[in-house]
Design an enzyme around this catalytic site. Structure first.
Site, PDB file in Angstrom:
ATOM      1  N   ASP A 196      40.724  29.775   2.762  1.00 11.00           N
ATOM      2  CA  ASP A 196      40.671  28.821   3.873  1.00 11.00           C
ATOM      3  C   ASP A 196      39.275  28.677   4.475  1.00 11.00           C
ATOM      4  O   ASP A 196      39.045  27.765   5.262  1.00 11.00           O
ATOM      5  CB  ASP A 196      41.628  29.257   4.994  1.00 11.00           C
ATOM      6  CG  ASP A 196      43.079  29.220   4.567  1.00 11.00           C
ATOM      7  OD1 ASP A 196      43.480  28.250   3.912  1.00 11.00           O
ATOM      8  OD2 ASP A 196      43.808  30.176   4.882  1.00 11.00           O
ATOM      9  N   ASP A 212      48.660  25.462   7.680  1.00  8.13           N
ATOM     10  CA  ASP A 212      49.172  25.970   6.415  1.00  8.13           C
ATOM     11  C   ASP A 212      50.657  26.252   6.635  1.00  8.13           C
ATOM     12  O   ASP A 212      51.079  26.544   7.751  1.00  8.13           O
ATOM     13  CB  ASP A 212      48.446  27.258   6.020  1.00  8.13           C
ATOM     14  CG  ASP A 212      48.768  27.688   4.596  1.00  8.13           C
ATOM     15  OD1 ASP A 212      49.393  26.891   3.870  1.00  8.13           O
ATOM     16  OD2 ASP A 212      48.401  28.807   4.222  1.00  8.13           O
TER      17      ASP A 212
END
Length: 818
Positions: free
Chosen positions: A552, A312
């Site tokens: 996530d 990320d």
């Protein structure tokens, strides 16, 4: 007001005022109905499952059966040495999993934090688990919202990055929804809890992840296959050996059982299990020094096999700090005009996101103009705007969203030129039309470009470089704008970072189809992250996923190796295989290196253990076929020197060698290809001496058995030589010390210089002194012949076709599913 919930009784809903909140009677009613915010959190394994999972395995079951059989047959104490392997293996597995569980439980940083609730008109502090449905709570800056709510009074800004992946703060007013797990970045408000417990958005998303999932370990699966194969073969072979022995000599029941148990124990690569557990545990302890928690032993292996890692952007590549690098005027105006405009907008908007912080640091905030209407940034319109009294409306944001298509085309080339240099390009623009119904005007005229740099972490460049040098592909998956993410990825040194795409509005099938064609993915939803990981895996990649938020967890659970940070959400930590306790992804190269070192060394050393398994299996079959071999020629204690001195101890020390090669291929084909030549060599040695015994006789059978054991030990040393290559400082020492020790023991046993050795290993034949030259000639003759024979076997088996054949036997191909 009453609301009917499917498959549930009708629940009375309350509409409390911000000042009064719920009454004590209403609170008690909610508790009686079990409508509280308490959620049973059982992501990590229970103690019961840890103990049962490590104790009750097919591997241990075989060991227990052998243990009982030896006791019933009255075996001597030296036959029970194998128990050490079993107990140690169980203890290491239980210890490591309990250690990981305790650490994960301690990391529950946001669990059950206290909040301020309004009850009977008074503010009281309660645990977040004690919030009930329709509870009124008071929230301020820095608070994490404990449940899904609606704003009753006040105005706040919320960072929903843990849930949505969007790092920009969102303005929330009366009537707006608040998601549990979000953070208040500015303002205060009174909010009503409209969903509690398992009905919260964060909990429904977490529920999809369910629980921590063991990694799909190649070694773990291979060991399971080996045990299944051995278990399938053991029973008929052991039973046949017992029957053959009893048919020849019905009175020697104990001897028959002992021979069968020796075969069973010899075929079980117990030491390989122990080596794997010890090596992984030592690796995990080393990683602990790098502030890394490993959830279970086999997570290290998946890390060693990773060829694609998904990052990320925020918190991994960037440090969260932005700076304004330059202001490029598009019209004739003064510097003060731009400064006064932007600083007045910052004052009016009061945003506390990364972009506004950068603008504040550069322009400041002053109330030079009076704001009439404000329009804060959100991820849909991608701009912020303010209507000032008697002046007009100003906006800044992404140029393609602020300007009309025709006006954007006029400056598109200029914007792209700055974007190529790695800068985030914002535009400042003006319109004479006011903001109405939370909609910005559509006729903005450009004033200036504001060039903002998203600061890349100092260590990010070196981290990325290490992965590239070590053949690991990098993908960047983010909820942010793909162009911005691409620019940041370029500055971090990620290869092909210009291959970016927005997944906004795409179906799962479309996402699946583009996953392997791009490097940077923007505007990604939690569900799309999981689809991306699934697509990468279907293409044959071993994937690692880094993440810290609830958004996530679906991708983390789908990945082969999930990595989170201590400051992340509970759900993300609990489903991850590794947790970075210092929240620093710069330690990733060292973590991956440690995984590679351990697994490469385990694979090399495992061939030593499987050598004994294959030798025992083939020797047992030969014993059944040859009519003059009444039973299996060896007993368990006679193999202890091979098990410990040539296999166990050297393998342990070899596991500490340096090795940073990425682990590839199948574990079984690797170890069989390296162990089968040595097993054949051992069998050839035994059969050669067996032929000499038949042709020349001269000694007791037990004397020839001793010589066969010594020859087997030499064959084992030859395999150790190949395992140690290429020689390093450690492997060279291991081979020299082992060879010296084993040959020394053989000499002592041959001449019966230390009776304790012969008694322990059952090398107890009495040999006339005049006949030693004959035995030595046999022993050294067979050993010398073994050297060229081993070279031929090694060359024959180091062939790609052998790997394919082994994989065809042990693995069934599975079709990839989207």
């Amino acid at each position: 007001m009453k609301k009917k919930i499917e498959n549930a009784p009708i629940i009375e809903r309350y509409s409390p005022s911000p000042e009064a909140g719920l009454s004590c009677a209403q609170i008690q009613s909610r508790k009686n109905e079990k409508l509280t915010n308490a959620v049973k959190k059982q992501y990590s394994k229970s103690y019961f499952s840890i103990f049962t999972g490590n104790i009750f395995t097919s591997f241990n079951l075989l060991g227990i059966c052998c243990f009982i059989a030896l006791i019933l047959s009255g075996a001597s104490l030296n036959q029970f040495v194998f128990v050490i392997f079993y107990v140690a293996n169980i203890a290491i597995g239980i210890f490591q999993e309990i250690r990981a569980k305790k650490c994960v439980d301690r990391l529950s940083l946001i669990a059950n934090k206290n909040v301020i609730a309004i009850r009977d008109g008074e503010k009281i502090e309660i645990a977040s688990d004690d919030i009930v449905l329709d509870e009124v709570i008071y929230l301020g800056i820095g608070n994490q919202i404990p449940a899904d709510c609606i704003v009753l009074d006040g105005e706040i800004e919320v960072n929903e990055s843990l849930l949505t992946g969007e790092s920009i703060a969102v303005k929330k007013r009366v009537g707006d929804s608040l998601l549990g797990g979000s953070f208040i970045t500015s303002g205060t408000c009174f909010a009503q809890a409209v969903k509690v417990g398992k009905d919260n958005y964060a909990q429904t998303l977490s529920a999809k992840a369910k629980a921590y999932k063991k990694p799909k370990s190649e070694i773990m699966n291979s060991l399971a296959i080996i045990i299944k194969a051995v278990g399938f073969i053991i029973l008929p072979i052991a039973s046949a050996l017992i029957i053959k022995s009893l048919l020849i000599n019905p009175k020697e029941v104990a001897s028959a059982v002992l021979g069968a148990v020796t075969v069973v124990l010899g075929m079980i690569p117990a030491g390989m299990f122990l080596l794997t557990s010890v090596a992984l545990a030592v690796g995990i302890i080393k990683l602990a020094k790098h502030k890394t928690l490993v959830q279970d032993l086999y997570s290290l292996e998946m890390l060693a096999r990773v060829d694609t890692i998904c990052f990320d952007k925020t918190g991994t590549i960037t440090d969260g700090n932005m700076t304004v690098k330059e202001v490029v005027k598009l019209i004739d105006c003064s510097d003060n005009y731009i400064k006064d405009t932007v600083s007045s907008m910052i004052f009016a908007l009061g945003n506390t996101n990364q972009t506004s912080d950068a603008l504040f640091n550069y322009f400041g905030d002053q109330q030079l103009y009076t704001a009439k209407t404000i329009l804060p940034f959100n991820s849909t319109r991608k701009l912020s705007a303010v209507t000032f009294e008697n002046i007009g409306t100003y906006a800044y944001g992404a140029p393609e969203y602020v300007l009309s298509k025709s006006k954007y085309q006029e400056i598109k080339q200029t914007v792209n030129e700055y974007a190529k240099s790695g800068l985030r390009v914002l535009i400042l623009a003006k319109s004479s039309i006011e903001i109405e119904n939370d909609k910005a005007p559509n006729d903005f005229s450009p004033i200036a470009l504001l060039l903002v740099a998203d600061n890349v972490r100092e260590e990010a460049v070196s981290t990325v470089a290490w992965f590239i040098e070590n053949n690991v592909n990098i993908k960047v998956i983010s909820g942010d704008n793909p162009i911005t993410v691409s620019e940041v990825a370029k500055r971090a040194g990620i290869i092909n970072a210009d291959k970016y795409i927005s997944l906004e509005g795409m179906t799962d099938e479309e996402v699946f189809n583009v996953a392997n064609d791009y490097v940077v993915f923007g505007r990604v939803t939690p569900e799309q992250k999981a689809v991306l990981i699934k697509a990468l895996k279907s293409a044959g990649h071993v994937t690692a996923m880094t993440g810290d938020g609830v958004n996530d967890i679906l991708a983390l659970k789908e990945s082969d190796c999930a990595i989170s940070v201590a400051s992340g959400s509970d759900a993300a930590r609990n489903v991850s295989h590794l947790v970075l306790l210092d929240n620093n992804f710069s330690s990733m190269p060292q973590i991956v290196y440690e995984g590679r070192r351990v697994i490469n060394n385990v694979e090399r050393s495992a061939s030593l253990f499987l050598m004994k398994t294959l030798f025992t299996m083939f020797m047992a079959v030969i014993s059944l076929i040859l009519p003059y071999m009444y039973s299996y020629p060896f007993v368990a204690s006679q193999m202890n020197l091979l098990e410990f001195a040539i296999i166990g101890i050297p393998a342990f020390f070899l596991s500490f060698q340096k090795n940073d090669s990425r682990v590839e291929g199948k574990f079984i084909s690797y170890v069989i290809r390296r162990s089968l030549p040595s097993a054949i060599l051992m069998i050839a040695s035994v059969l050669t001496i067996e032929v000499i015994k038949i042709l020349f006789g001269r000694f007791y059978d037990s004397t020839y058995t001793n010589i066969q054991i010594y020859a087997v030990l030499v064959a084992g040393l030859i395999n150790l030589f190949y395992v140690c290559r290429p020689f390093t400082e450690i492997s060279k020492k291991v081979f020299v010390v082992t060879a010296t020790f084993v040959l020394g023991v053989i000499i002592l046993a041959l001449f019966d210089l230390v009776p304790l050795i012969n008694n322990f290993f059952m090398y107890n034949a009495i040999i006339p002194l005049d006949d030693y030259w004959y035995l030595l000639l046999i022993f050294f003759g067979v050993s010398v012949v073994n050297i060229p024979l081993s070279l031929l076997l090694q060359k024959a088996f180091f062939n790609a076709n052998i790997d394919k054949l082994i994989e065809k036997v042990f693995y069934r191909k599975k079709k990839n599913k989207k």
